[in-house]
Design a protein around this motif. Structure first.
Motif, mmCIF file in Angstrom:
data_model
loop_
_atom_site.group_PDB
_atom_site.id
_atom_site.type_symbol
_atom_site.label_atom_id
_atom_site.label_comp_id
_atom_site.label_asym_id
_atom_site.label_seq_id
_atom_site.Cartn_x
_atom_site.Cartn_y
_atom_site.Cartn_z
ATOM 1 N N ARG A 35 0.815 -1.212 0.000
ATOM 2 C CA ARG A 35 0.000 0.000 0.000
ATOM 3 C C ARG A 35 0.853 1.268 0.000
ATOM 4 N NH1 ARG A 35 -5.182 -0.738 1.391
ATOM 5 N NH2 ARG A 35 -5.405 1.302 2.381
ATOM 6 N N VAL A 36 0.384 2.281 -0.731
ATOM 7 C CA VAL A 36 0.933 3.636 -0.654
ATOM 8 C C VAL A 36 -0.213 4.536 -0.198
ATOM 9 C CG1 VAL A 36 1.914 5.589 -1.895
ATOM 10 C CG2 VAL A 36 2.640 3.260 -2.465
ATOM 11 N N GLU A 37 -0.042 5.178 0.960
ATOM 12 C CA GLU A 37 -1.091 6.027 1.493
ATOM 13 C C GLU A 37 -0.606 7.468 1.584
ATOM 14 O OE1 GLU A 37 -2.630 4.342 5.109
ATOM 15 O OE2 GLU A 37 -3.480 2.617 4.041
ATOM 16 N N PHE A 38 -1.521 8.406 1.340
ATOM 17 C CA PHE A 38 -1.202 9.831 1.375
ATOM 18 C C PHE A 38 -2.023 10.495 2.469
ATOM 19 C CE2 PHE A 38 -0.464 8.414 -2.970
ATOM 20 C CZ PHE A 38 0.813 8.900 -3.217
ATOM 21 N N TYR A 39 -1.341 11.208 3.381
ATOM 22 C CA TYR A 39 -2.005 11.878 4.488
ATOM 23 C C TYR A 39 -1.768 13.391 4.407
ATOM 24 C CZ TYR A 39 -1.883 7.211 6.725
ATOM 25 O OH TYR A 39 -2.021 5.866 7.006
ATOM 26 N N GLY A 40 -2.805 14.157 4.669
ATOM 27 C CA GLY A 40 -2.701 15.613 4.758
ATOM 28 C C GLY A 40 -3.987 16.149 5.348
ATOM 29 N N VAL A 41 -3.929 17.318 5.953
ATOM 30 C CA VAL A 41 -5.138 17.945 6.496
ATOM 31 C C VAL A 41 -5.276 19.342 5.909
ATOM 32 C CG1 VAL A 41 -5.083 16.620 8.638
ATOM 33 C CG2 VAL A 41 -3.913 18.821 8.532
ATOM 34 N N GLY A 42 -6.510 19.859 5.872
ATOM 35 C CA GLY A 42 -6.731 21.187 5.312
ATOM 36 C C GLY A 42 -6.345 21.240 3.847
ATOM 37 N N ASN A 43 -5.618 22.293 3.465
ATOM 38 C CA ASN A 43 -5.129 22.413 2.091
ATOM 39 C C ASN A 43 -4.273 21.223 1.689
ATOM 40 O OD1 ASN A 43 -5.923 24.916 0.631
ATOM 41 N ND2 ASN A 43 -5.127 25.908 2.463
ATOM 42 N N SER A 44 -3.491 20.742 2.628
ATOM 43 C CA SER A 44 -2.626 19.603 2.328
ATOM 44 C C SER A 44 -3.427 18.328 2.111
ATOM 45 C CB SER A 44 -1.608 19.397 3.459
ATOM 46 O OG SER A 44 -0.761 20.521 3.569
ATOM 47 N N GLY A 45 -4.626 18.267 2.684
ATOM 48 C CA GLY A 45 -5.501 17.126 2.428
ATOM 49 C C GLY A 45 -5.930 17.083 0.972
ATOM 50 N N ILE A 46 -6.125 18.263 0.378
ATOM 51 C CA ILE A 46 -6.471 18.327 -1.045
ATOM 52 C C ILE A 46 -5.297 17.866 -1.894
ATOM 53 C CG2 ILE A 46 -7.141 19.890 -2.906
ATOM 54 C CD1 ILE A 46 -8.519 21.613 -0.752
ATOM 55 N N VAL A 47 -4.084 18.239 -1.500
ATOM 56 C CA VAL A 47 -2.891 17.779 -2.210
ATOM 57 C C VAL A 47 -2.768 16.261 -2.106
ATOM 58 C CG1 VAL A 47 -0.373 17.948 -2.378
ATOM 59 C CG2 VAL A 47 -1.718 19.977 -1.812
ATOM 60 N N ALA A 48 -3.085 15.714 -0.936
ATOM 61 C CA ALA A 48 -3.038 14.261 -0.751
ATOM 62 C C ALA A 48 -4.023 13.567 -1.688
ATOM 63 C CB ALA A 48 -3.343 13.907 0.709
ATOM 64 N N GLN A 49 -5.207 14.153 -1.867
ATOM 65 C CA GLN A 49 -6.178 13.580 -2.795
ATOM 66 C C GLN A 49 -5.661 13.628 -4.226
ATOM 67 O OE1 GLN A 49 -10.057 15.371 -2.318
ATOM 68 N NE2 GLN A 49 -9.976 15.207 -0.097
ATOM 69 N N ASP A 50 -5.013 14.734 -4.581
ATOM 70 C CA ASP A 50 -4.442 14.853 -5.924
ATOM 71 C C ASP A 50 -3.358 13.796 -6.133
ATOM 72 O OD1 ASP A 50 -3.976 16.665 -8.458
ATOM 73 O OD2 ASP A 50 -1.986 16.360 -7.582
ATOM 74 N N ALA A 51 -2.547 13.563 -5.112
ATOM 75 C CA ALA A 51 -1.495 12.551 -5.207
ATOM 76 C C ALA A 51 -2.094 11.164 -5.410
ATOM 77 C CB ALA A 51 -0.631 12.583 -3.943
ATOM 78 N N GLN A 52 -3.133 10.863 -4.636
ATOM 79 C CA GLN A 52 -3.784 9.562 -4.781
ATOM 80 C C GLN A 52 -4.352 9.397 -6.183
ATOM 81 O OE1 GLN A 52 -7.269 8.739 -5.010
ATOM 82 N NE2 GLN A 52 -6.917 6.526 -4.843
ATOM 83 N N HIS A 53 -4.920 10.466 -6.727
ATOM 84 C CA HIS A 53 -5.489 10.423 -8.079
ATOM 85 C C HIS A 53 -4.417 10.135 -9.121
ATOM 86 C CE1 HIS A 53 -6.909 12.351 -11.893
ATOM 87 N NE2 HIS A 53 -8.000 11.693 -11.579
ATOM 88 N N LYS A 54 -3.254 10.736 -8.956
ATOM 89 C CA LYS A 54 -2.182 10.523 -9.929
ATOM 90 C C LYS A 54 -1.596 9.115 -9.835
ATOM 91 C CE LYS A 54 -0.608 15.206 -10.837
ATOM 92 N NZ LYS A 54 -1.723 15.927 -10.211
ATOM 93 N N PHE A 55 -1.420 8.629 -8.612
ATOM 94 C CA PHE A 55 -0.740 7.344 -8.445
ATOM 95 C C PHE A 55 -1.653 6.152 -8.718
ATOM 96 C CE2 PHE A 55 2.595 9.863 -6.689
ATOM 97 C CZ PHE A 55 3.748 9.104 -6.816
ATOM 98 N N PHE A 56 -2.950 6.274 -8.417
ATOM 99 C CA PHE A 56 -3.800 5.107 -8.661
ATOM 100 C C PHE A 56 -3.951 4.861 -10.161
ATOM 101 C CE2 PHE A 56 -7.568 7.465 -9.858
ATOM 102 C CZ PHE A 56 -8.423 6.521 -10.424
ATOM 103 N N ARG A 57 -3.799 5.919 -10.973
ATOM 104 C CA ARG A 57 -3.850 5.744 -12.430
ATOM 105 C C ARG A 57 -2.624 4.995 -12.952
ATOM 106 N NH1 ARG A 57 -3.209 9.979 -15.129
ATOM 107 N NH2 ARG A 57 -4.459 9.520 -16.976
ATOM 108 N N LEU A 58 -1.589 4.903 -12.123
ATOM 109 C CA LEU A 58 -0.394 4.137 -12.496
ATOM 110 C C LEU A 58 -0.506 2.684 -12.042
ATOM 111 C CD1 LEU A 58 2.364 6.736 -11.487
ATOM 112 C CD2 LEU A 58 1.217 6.473 -13.698
ATOM 113 N N GLY A 59 -1.643 2.333 -11.478
ATOM 114 C CA GLY A 59 -1.820 0.969 -10.991
ATOM 115 C C GLY A 59 -1.313 0.750 -9.589
ATOM 116 N N VAL A 60 -1.016 1.846 -8.886
ATOM 117 C CA VAL A 60 -0.517 1.743 -7.516
ATOM 118 C C VAL A 60 -1.696 1.507 -6.566
ATOM 119 C CG1 VAL A 60 0.705 2.946 -5.664
ATOM 120 C CG2 VAL A 60 1.430 3.252 -8.047
ATOM 121 N N ASN A 61 -1.502 0.633 -5.610
ATOM 122 C CA ASN A 61 -2.513 0.337 -4.592
ATOM 123 C C ASN A 61 -2.477 1.463 -3.556
ATOM 124 O OD1 ASN A 61 -4.301 -0.825 -2.808
ATOM 125 N ND2 ASN A 61 -2.835 -2.326 -2.011
ATOM 126 N N THR A 62 -3.329 2.471 -3.748
ATOM 127 C CA THR A 62 -3.183 3.685 -2.949
ATOM 128 C C THR A 62 -4.512 4.249 -2.490
ATOM 129 O OG1 THR A 62 -2.272 5.935 -2.998
ATOM 130 C CG2 THR A 62 -3.215 5.115 -5.040
#
Length: 282
Positions: free
Chosen positions: A132-159
Motif C-alpha cells: 500500500r501507498v497512502e497519502f495523508y494531509g489535512v486542510g489544504n494539504s488534504g487536497i494535495v493528498a487527494q491529488d497525489a492519490q489520483h495521480k498514483f492510482f492511475r499508475l496501478g498503484v494500490n493507494t
C-alpha cells in the motif's frame, strides 16, 4: 528578491555593493526614499543607484522599488504574501504569478535530488510488491493528498488518501513492513500527522514527509522532501506552498511512471481513456 541581491553581492562593483547593503539593511526604507537620499545614504552618485538596480536584473530604480515593495510587504492576511491593499487587478496578477514562478525556480535550484531519488525508489518498490501507498494531509494539504492519490492510482498503484486525523491514525495502525506513507504538510506542526507518522513507523512502513525544513514533521519520517517557502502558516493561506507540494507530487508520479515503464503503463492508461470516452460529449 533579497536572496538574489545577496547572491549578486560579491560580483558587484564596490560602490554598487554599498547600495546593495543599504537595501539589505532596511528594504522598506529603501523602497520609500527618493534616489537623492538613497545616494547620499550609500555615499554614491545617483547614477550608481540606478546602475545597481540594473546590475541585479531590473529595468531601473522605479522597477526595482516596485518589486522590492511587493516582496517585503506584509500583504493581506489569508490572501497572498506579496499583495497590498491598494493593488489593482493587474498588479495582483503580476505579483501572484511572479511570486509563484520565483518559488518554483528557487526549488529547482535548491532541491536535493538525492531525497527525491530515494522517495521514488521506495514508491516504485512498494508498487512492485503490491503493497500500500497512502497519502495523508489535512486542510489544504488534504487536497494535495487527494491529488497525489489520483495521480498514483492511475499508475496501478494500490493507494488511498486520508484527510481526517482519526482515519489517518486508524489507517496507519493497519500498515506493515513494505507499505509506504507520504505525509504532506505546509507547517509541519500538525499533531494528527505526527501521531500517524509515529504509528506508521512503528508498524514498519516507510514514511516520506513533504514539508518545511526545521519543522517537527521534517525529522519524523524516513525521507524528508523539503518544500520551503516563506508563507506564514499561522497568518497566510498556503497558496505557493500548496503549489510547490503539487509540483513535487508531479515529479514523484512522473519518475515512478518511468520506473514502471511505458510497456506496462500504456495499455492501462489507454483502457482508462477508452472507458471514460462515454462520459464525455462528442
Amino acid at each position: 528578491m533579497l536572496e538574489r541581491i545577496r547572491a549578486c553581492l560579491p560580483s558587484l562593483a564596490p560602490a554598487e555593493q554599498r547600495v546593495a547593503k543599504l537595501v539589505l539593511n532596511d528594504p522598506r526604507v529603501f523602497a520609500s526614499l527618493p534616489v537623492g537620499e538613497l545616494a547620499e545614504m550609500a555615499h554614491v552618485s545617483k547614477p550608481t543607484v540606478v546602475r545597481f538596480c540594473r546590475s541585479v536584473g531590473y529595468d531601473g530604480l522605479v522597477d526595482f522599488k516596485l518589486k522590492l515593495a511587493g516582496s517585503v510587504s506584509e500583504g493581506v492576511p489569508f490572501i497572498h504574501r506579496s499583495v497590498d491593499m491598494d493593488d489593482k487587478t493587474g498588479d495582483v496578477m503580476v505579483k501572484v504569478i511572479d511570486n509563484t514562478v520565483a518559488a518554483f525556480l528557487k526549488y529547482r535550484n535548491d532541491a536535493g535530488v538525492g531525497a527525491i531519488e530515494r522517495a521514488v525508489t521506495v514508491l516504485a518498490a512498494t508498487h512492485e510488491t503490491g503493497r500500500r501507498v497512502e497519502f495523508y494531509g489535512v486542510g489544504n494539504s488534504g487536497i494535495v493528498a487527494q491529488d497525489a492519490q489520483h495521480k498514483f492510482f492511475r499508475l496501478g498503484v494500490n493507494t488511498i488518501s486520508y484527510s481526517d486525523g482519526h482515519m489517518q491514525v486508524m489507517a496507519a495502525s493497519m500498515l506493515r513492513a513494505g507499505d509506504c506513507v507520504l505525509v504532506i504538510s505546509n507547517s509541519g506542526r500538525t499533531r494528527d500527522l505526527m501521531d500517524a507518522c509515529d504509528i506508521a513507523q512503528r508498524k514498519g512502513a516507510t514514511v516520506i514527509v513533504l514539508t518545511a525544513s526545521g519543522s517537527p514533521l521534517a525529522v519524523a519520517g524516513n525521507i524528508h522532501l523539503a518544500a520551503d517557502h516563506p508563507e506564514g502558516y499561522d497568518r497566510y493561506s498556503p497558496m505557493v506552498s500548496r503549489l510547490l507540494h503539487l509540483m513535487v507530487i508531479d515529479i514523484l508520479a512522473t519518475c515512478v511512471a518511468l520506473r514502471i515503464g511505458g510497456a506496462r503503463l500504456q495499455p492501462l492508461l489507454q483502457d482508462i481513456k477508452d472507458n471514460l470516452r462515454s462520459k464525455r460529449y462528442t
